[in-house]
Design a protein around this motif. Structure first.
Motif, PDB file in Angstrom:
ATOM      1  N   CYS A 183     -25.481 -24.661  -2.134  1.00  0.00           N
ATOM      2  CA  CYS A 183     -24.371 -24.954  -1.230  1.00  0.00           C
ATOM      3  C   CYS A 183     -23.169 -24.107  -1.628  1.00  0.00           C
ATOM      4  N   HIS A 185     -20.209 -24.252  -0.398  1.00  0.00           N
ATOM      5  CA  HIS A 185     -18.988 -25.050  -0.393  1.00  0.00           C
ATOM      6  C   HIS A 185     -18.868 -25.866  -1.687  1.00  0.00           C
ATOM      7  N   CYS A 186     -19.937 -26.545  -2.066  1.00  0.00           N
ATOM      8  CA  CYS A 186     -19.925 -27.358  -3.281  1.00  0.00           C
ATOM      9  C   CYS A 186     -20.151 -26.492  -4.528  1.00  0.00           C
ATOM     10  N   CYS A 404     -26.436 -29.307   3.312  1.00  0.00           N
ATOM     11  CA  CYS A 404     -26.035 -30.035   2.110  1.00  0.00           C
ATOM     12  C   CYS A 404     -25.796 -31.498   2.468  1.00  0.00           C
ATOM     13  N   ARG A 406     -24.225 -33.514   0.814  1.00  0.00           N
ATOM     14  CA  ARG A 406     -22.906 -33.900   0.336  1.00  0.00           C
ATOM     15  C   ARG A 406     -21.821 -33.516   1.346  1.00  0.00           C
ATOM     16  N   CYS A 407     -21.825 -32.245   1.759  1.00  0.00           N
ATOM     17  CA  CYS A 407     -20.737 -31.758   2.614  1.00  0.00           C
ATOM     18  C   CYS A 407     -21.199 -31.401   4.023  1.00  0.00           C
TER      19      CYS A 407
HETATM   20 ZN   LIG Z   1     -22.154 -28.938  -0.003  1.00  0.00          ZN
END
Ligand SMILES: [Zn+2]
Length: 451
Positions: A183, A185-186, A404, A406-407
């Motif tokens: 990911c 972003h993460c 992802c 998460r995001c």
């Molecule tokens: Zn992410």
């Protein structure tokens, strides 16, 4: 405890409480361990995550574990057993993030502070203990619950590090690259199982492109190009080889001023490229194409030609269901790509940074302001390839793509360097030792564990 006559309708709940009290007052469990001084049977309990209350699966295996330990006790062995908690990993981190209202992992380091995040994790681990304690008691599980070990204790973690160092000193540990879902972003790798979370794979629209790679061949004065189709145009600057299926049928098609090579079965799917009635000038098997070289699409890694890059290789996964039956291969950005290159001794190039931006190596698409990640660079790359007369077709595809959890942003596949345990060095010994183990049921000896 005296033997009691049971009534016709015994109040089982009262009897249970009575017995539990009796065990507690007389310290029956503790004495069942202490009063036996002979041989010891060691029982290791795989610890649960201390997140939330136990579910029936945990309760069920707990009964079985308890029975085994009690049985060995009845046989006269001393069987000390201690409860444990698995305090590390995503279940705790997720819960901490939710409680702290964090949606971006980077907040932990940038604004919150690792110490505060850790404190929250400690708090969760501690607060759920009471909920479990009642269950463990009511299950009549005999175990030292209050003296539980926790994987977050320094002495536990140090013992893991010590064991790791022993393995390192013995030469079992090595550093290498592996391709994992990533990911941008993460800024983290995800496990394959993360990408199997319920809503991780979702429909997504992406641009596809067919690029052409000029070969050293000409037919009747016309240059011959290999075609390759991809839904990740951003990986083309890192192309190092093209993969074909050895047993597939390939065709050389005259498209006017050039000859294009593609899998014969795919020609009808790209009428705009090959024409309604493709003018096939030559046919061959994929195996006939192996080793043929081509000019790199971009010159960033042209020096890798000396290492065997920019030629046609064979790969079992190449089919004719998708694209043109020739697979563009960039070693850092796909698991298949990685192994295909590694097996052909083609080196790794990995010109994408942690945030998903091209590195300076990719001079045409390096963006010092770092506004766009590689997926967002796709349109620019497609435009560039048309300008360079290296693209022959493009379009949009709607496909299932991993995101992802998460995001919720799309993932890429990217080579990450990490430490690995070289299990191959121990394999023979493991197989030998397995023979001496009494497995229950016996089928796992040469089944799951034997394998
Ligand atoms: Zn992410």
């Amino acid at each position: 405890m005296k033997h009691q006559e049971l009534s016709a309708k015994p109040a089982l709940n009262l009897i249970q409480e009575e017995i539990l009290d009796f065990w507690k007052e007389e310290q029956i469990f503790e004495r069942s361990v202490e009063e036996r001084t002979g041989e010891e049977v060691v029982f290791y309990d795989g610890p649960p995550f201390p997140t939330g209350k136990p579910h029936h699966g945990t309760v069920l295996v707990s009964f079985i574990k308890d029975m085994i330990a009690r049985y060995q006790t009845m046989k006269g062995y001393r069987v000390p057993r201690v409860w444990g908690w698995d305090c590390h990993g995503l279940p705790i981190e997720n819960q901490a993030e939710t409680l702290l209202g964090i949606s971006d992992k980077n907040e932990i380091e940038k604004s919150l502070g690792i110490d505060k995040f850790n404190d929250k994790c400690f708090e969760i681990v501690s607060s759920n203990n009471e909920a479990w304690k009642e269950y463990v008691e009511q299950m009549a599980r005999w175990v030292d619950y209050d003296g539980a070990y926790k994987t977050m204790h320094a002495d536990f973690m140090e013992s893991v590090m010590w064991a790791f160092k022993q393995c390192y000193d013995k030469g079992y540990i090595y550093r290498d690259y592996r391709v994992t879902p990533y990911c941008m972003h993460c800024e983290t790798s995800l496990s394959i199982s993360d990408t199997r979370e319920s809503d991780s794979t979702r429909l997504r629209q992406d641009r596809w492109i067919i690029a052409r790679f000029q070969t050293e061949e000409t037919i009747e004065g016309k240059p011959v190009y290999f075609l390759a189709w991809t839904t990740t145009p951003w990986t083309l600057p890192s192309n190092l080889c093209l993969a074909v299926g050895e047993n597939l049928d390939y065709a050389y098609v005259d498209v006017g001023d050039s000859i294009y090579v593609a899998c014969k079965n795919t020609l009808a799917n790209f009428e705009k490229v090959f024409g309604k009635h493709p003018a096939i000038v030559r046919e061959c098997k994929g195996s006939d194409l192996l080793g043929k070289s081509y000019t790199p699409l971009f010159d960033y890694f042209a020096d890798k030609k000396a290492n065997g890059a920019f030629r046609v290789v064979s790969a079992e996964y190449v089919g004719s269901e998708e694209g043109v039956g020739i697979v563009h291969t960039a070693p850092a950005f796909g698991e298949d790509d990685y192994w295909t290159c590694k097996n052909n001794h083609i080196p790794l190039v990995n010109p994408v940074d942690e945030k998903g931006h091209f590195t300076e190596e990719i001079t045409d698409f390096y963006d010092p302001s770092q506004q766009k990640n590689v997926i967002e660079m796709n349109p620019a790359i497609i435009r560039f390839l048309y300008e360079q007369k290296k693209a022959v077709a493009d379009g949009t595809i709607e496909h299932n793509y991993p995101h992802c959890w998460r995001c919720k942003r799309p993932l890429i596949y990217k080579a990450m360097d990490a430490w690995y345990f070289d299990i191959g060095k121990l394999k023979d010994r493991l197989v030998r030792c397995n023979e001496e183990i009494h497995w229950v049921p016996e089928t796992v000896k040469h089944g799951r564990f034997g394998n």
